[in-house]
Design an enzyme around this catalytic site. Structure first.
Site, short mmCIF file in Angstrom:
data_model
loop_
_atom_site.label_atom_id
_atom_site.label_comp_id
_atom_site.label_asym_id
_atom_site.label_seq_id
_atom_site.Cartn_x
_atom_site.Cartn_y
_atom_site.Cartn_z
N CYS A 131 96.24 -3.86 79.83
CA CYS A 131 95.06 -3.84 78.96
C CYS A 131 94.86 -2.45 78.37
CB CYS A 131 93.84 -4.26 79.76
SG CYS A 131 92.32 -4.13 78.83
N CYS A 134 91.19 -1.28 78.20
CA CYS A 134 90.60 -0.83 79.47
C CYS A 134 91.15 0.55 79.86
CB CYS A 134 90.93 -1.80 80.60
SG CYS A 134 90.91 -3.52 80.16
N ASP A 135 92.44 0.75 79.72
CA ASP A 135 93.08 1.93 80.31
C ASP A 135 93.62 2.94 79.30
OD1 ASP A 135 92.69 0.62 82.74
OD2 ASP A 135 94.60 -0.45 82.57
#
Ligand code: NAP
Length: 306
Positions: A131, A134-135
């Site tokens: 992701c 997200c990261d």
């Protein structure tokens, strides 16, 4: 009976199903093993949900959550372990309690497919991610590689470039992407490097990712590319274990087979959203979730409201 209807999974299908169920006079509970939202939660921007030119995935999740909360009891962080048929309809066993319900709507969605190469599991969270939204921020100023040729891979590569990754590569096993042209062109404009006809053979790193081993399927050449991060965006797999435990019919790819009223092969069990395959879009999941809830009136002996 604790509730007339249980909805499993609080993504777009589950949220809209909850709204339509309660408005049809059905007492409803929704279970989600996390905080809800499904894959919509990690979409950087949604630009094809009618009424919103562009909205961040998390923002649309929050709006849907607040809307649906008016209509049903939401049990977040309560994973459903098993559903079995009972005299009242179905028994739902979660990690916390057992519930009796009359009908079920399965909106369990999909999960990320894994690359299955050496280094992937060991370096998960240490440079390997599924992701970018997200990261991605951990990789500002660094070199990253995205694997895949679909919309997600291209959208994530654009996002990574936008947040300031130094170099962004997309590696794809074919000679052309399956993503929509608009994303390919934007990635190209942003300076994303495309590597075609190539697979990732291994992910290397001591502590953190330091390189990937690439294999060119056309030339049979091998290349070690120095990168700090690897984002696998190679599609999704249906989360069908609850459906399997109920004996619901699945297609050859593991998606739940439904009819136009979102009925599954088991009476009283309906399904909607990505778990039913087809075109995986938020707006379609919402519409199918609504249909599933309306259809559940038949199993619950209620009047169809429309
Ligand atoms: P996808 O469209 O299924 O694409 C997956 C990609 O990964 C394909 O290019 C596939 O290669 C590749 N792949 C699969 N297994 C692989 C492996 N083991 N090693 C290397 N490559 C592998 O998945 P997605 O991009 O996540 O999209 C999922 C669905 O959501 C699609 O229906 C998509 O249209 C939709 N979506 C829509 C939007 C939007 O409309 N804005 C945004 C995101 C996603 P092949 O091409 O060779 O099969």
């Amino acid at each position: 009976m604790d509730y007339e209807l249980a909805i499993i999974g609080a993504g777009p299908a589950g949220f809209s199903s909850a709204i339509y169920a309660k408005r049809s006079g059905i007492s409803t509970v929704v279970f989600d093993r996390g905080s809800g939202g499904g894959l919509m939660q990690i979409a950087p921007n949604i630009e094809n949900y009618t009424g919103f030119d562009s909205i961040r995935g998390v923002e649309l999740v929050e709006k849907m959550k607040q809307h649906a909360a008016k209509y049903a009891d939401f049990h977040f962080y309560e994973e459903v372990k098993e559903i079995t048929a009972s005299s009242l309809g179905f028994t739902i066993r979660t990690e916390k309690a057992t519930y009796q319900v009359g009908a079920v709507v399965l909106c369990t969605g999909t999960e990320h497919r894994k690359l299955d190469v050496p280094g992937e599991a060991e370096l998960l969270g240490k440079g390997v991610s599924y992701c970018a939204t997200c990261d991605g921020f951990f990789f500002k100023g660094k070199k990253v590689l995205v694997v895949g040729g679909g919309n997600t891979a291209l959208i994530e590569s654009i996002f990574l470039k936008q947040i300031g990754c130094k170099e962004v590569y997309v590696v794809h096993r074919r000679d052309q992407f399956r993503a929509e042209k608009i994303y390919e062109e934007e990635a190209q404009k942003k300076g994303v490097h495309f590597i075609f006809n190539t697979i990732v053979e291994e992910i290397v790193g001591k502590g953190n990712v330091s390189s990937v081993g690439l294999f060119n399927l056309e030339t049979s050449e091998r290349l070690q590319l120095a990168v700090d991060g690897v984002f696998a965006s190679i599609g999704v797999l249906p989360q069908n274990h609850i459906a399997q435990s109920l004996g619901v019919k699945l297609d050859e790819n593991g998606y739940i087979v439904v009819d136009a009223a979102q009925r599954t092969s088991v009476h009283g069990v309906y399904a909607a959203g990505d778990i039913t395959g087809g075109v995986r879009q938020v707006i379609i999941a919402c519409a199918k979730g609504a249909i599933a809830a309306l259809s559940s009136t038949e199993a619950l002996g209620k009047k169809y409201p429309y």
